[in-house]
Scaffold this motif. Structure first.
Motif, short mmCIF file in Angstrom:
data_model
loop_
_atom_site.label_atom_id
_atom_site.label_comp_id
_atom_site.label_asym_id
_atom_site.label_seq_id
_atom_site.Cartn_x
_atom_site.Cartn_y
_atom_site.Cartn_z
N GLN A 34 0.76 -1.25 0.11
CA GLN A 34 0.00 -0.12 -0.10
C GLN A 34 0.83 1.28 -0.05
N ILE A 35 0.55 2.37 -1.06
CA ILE A 35 1.55 3.51 -1.01
C ILE A 35 0.14 4.55 -1.00
N ASP A 36 -0.07 4.99 0.19
CA ASP A 36 -0.94 6.00 0.24
C ASP A 36 -0.67 7.37 -0.26
N ASN A 37 -0.82 7.63 -1.43
CA ASN A 37 -0.36 8.66 -2.01
C ASN A 37 -1.48 9.02 -3.15
N LEU A 38 -1.96 9.98 -3.44
CA LEU A 38 -3.11 10.47 -4.36
C LEU A 38 -2.51 10.30 -5.91
N SER A 39 -1.00 10.11 -6.15
CA SER A 39 -0.75 10.05 -7.33
C SER A 39 -0.70 8.36 -7.70
N ILE A 40 -0.96 7.56 -6.73
CA ILE A 40 -1.13 6.18 -6.81
C ILE A 40 -2.51 5.82 -6.93
N SER A 41 -2.90 4.98 -7.86
CA SER A 41 -4.31 4.36 -8.20
C SER A 41 -4.68 3.48 -7.11
N ASN A 60 -4.14 -0.31 -15.70
CA ASN A 60 -4.92 0.91 -16.23
C ASN A 60 -4.74 2.03 -15.13
N SER A 61 -3.56 2.19 -14.64
CA SER A 61 -3.26 3.40 -13.52
C SER A 61 -3.82 4.66 -14.19
N THR A 62 -3.88 5.82 -13.41
CA THR A 62 -4.09 7.05 -13.90
C THR A 62 -3.13 7.75 -14.43
N ASN A 63 -1.71 7.51 -13.64
CA ASN A 63 -0.59 8.15 -13.89
C ASN A 63 0.51 7.29 -14.41
N GLY A 64 0.24 6.04 -14.79
CA GLY A 64 1.12 4.91 -15.50
C GLY A 64 2.03 4.45 -14.48
N THR A 65 2.79 3.51 -15.25
CA THR A 65 3.82 2.85 -14.41
C THR A 65 5.11 2.72 -15.25
N TYR A 66 6.17 2.99 -14.76
CA TYR A 66 7.57 3.32 -15.42
C TYR A 66 8.53 2.34 -14.89
N VAL A 67 9.29 1.44 -15.79
CA VAL A 67 10.38 0.80 -15.40
C VAL A 67 11.63 1.44 -16.07
N ASN A 68 12.76 1.88 -15.13
CA ASN A 68 14.02 2.63 -15.55
C ASN A 68 13.56 3.58 -16.71
N VAL A 72 5.63 1.57 -19.18
CA VAL A 72 5.30 -0.18 -19.68
C VAL A 72 3.72 -0.60 -19.23
N LYS A 73 3.32 -1.27 -19.92
CA LYS A 73 2.04 -1.95 -19.59
C LYS A 73 2.23 -3.40 -19.09
N LYS A 74 3.13 -3.83 -19.65
CA LYS A 74 3.61 -5.44 -19.29
C LYS A 74 5.03 -5.39 -19.31
N HIS A 75 5.90 -5.93 -18.51
CA HIS A 75 7.47 -5.97 -18.41
C HIS A 75 7.93 -7.14 -17.74
N VAL A 76 8.72 -7.81 -18.22
CA VAL A 76 9.48 -8.90 -17.57
C VAL A 76 10.64 -8.12 -16.81
N LEU A 77 10.52 -8.23 -15.37
CA LEU A 77 11.26 -7.66 -14.62
C LEU A 77 12.87 -8.68 -14.60
#
Length: 243
Positions: A34-41, A60-68, A72-77
């Motif tokens: 849990q990340i209690d911040n309004l920027s997080i969906s 389908n988050s509001t502000n998106g997810t980034y890797v490096n 990304v939508k789907k990503h192999v970590l």
């Protein structure tokens, strides 16, 4: 065991060991992280472990997810990847006791090498013979045997991928593992999973989806049939069943 290091502005907030198959990340209390911040969906992203592979998916988050730094939508970590959610950073680390970042087969379809697929390239100069042609030349099955389209046949026979295009045409990869990763990281990645019902291909990473028999896949798992033609990262391959 892989773990996540959650931080903000360089300050480490939490360390999470990935013991669960699926880990939810989001603002609401029911999330595993849990990340209690309004920027997080409310439900922002999920991390799924399949054997030794770990997949990140944006929900389908509001502000998106980034890797490096890349959306990304789907990503192999992979080891030391940094997931960015607003001002928060989550570093993915693979424990030193884990043999390699991924235990499944990783095939770079743009530059396949013999040791990656476990089969040497053909030694003669004749063109590769597609599996479909070999099957057509083979004698018909005896009366009463299981047809190739049945589930029973899929369970009893090993799936194989044969490269049809490029410099490595003719090389084969046996799908003996539960999960096999195909593609070029950062461009297009798909996974083939071996289940009781047969073999399924799923798009994991990249804006361009793989194709099966000339039709582009959606985000759902697609069941493979004997002699389907796949195209992943610009390379054509044939899926067939080997007795």
């Amino acid at each position: 065991m892989p773990k996540l290091i959650l931080s903000m502005d360089g300050l480490v907030l939490k360390e999470i060991v990935l013991t669960k198959e699926r880990t939810l990340i989001g603002r609401k209390p029911h999330n595993d992280i849990q990340i209690d911040n309004l920027s997080i969906s409310g439900q922002h992203a999920t991390i799924t472990r399949i054997l030794s592979d770990t997949f990140l998916e944006d929900l389908n988050s509001t502000n998106g997810t980034y890797v490096n730094g890349q959306p990304v939508k789907k990503h192999v970590l992979r080891n030391n990847d940094v997931i960015e959610l607003g001002k928060y950073r989550i570093k993915y680390l693979v424990d030193a006791s884990t043999p390699g970042v991924s235990a499944t087969e990783l095939v770079d379809s743009a530059s396949l090498r013999p040791f990656e697929i476990g089969t040497a390239a053909p030694t003669d100069s004749s063109p590769a013979t597609p599996a479909r042609a070999r099957a057509q030349a083979a004698p018909p099955p005896a009366r009463g045997t299981m047809p190739t389209s049945s589930i029973g046949y899929l369970l009893e026979n090993l799936g194989v991928i044969q490269v049809l295009s490029g410099a490595n045409a003719g090389q084969e990869l046996e799908l003996s593992k539960s999960v096999t990763t195909l593609g070029k990281p950062g461009y297009q990645v798909a996974v083939i999973t071996r289940r009781e019902q047969g073999y399924f291909i799923t798009h994991v990473e990249g804006a361009i989806h793989p194709q099966v028999n000339g039709k582009k896949l959606d985000d759902q798992a697609h069941k493979l049939n004997n002699h389907d033609i796949l195209e992943v990262a610009g390379v054509k391959m044939e899926f067939f069943l080997r007795a």
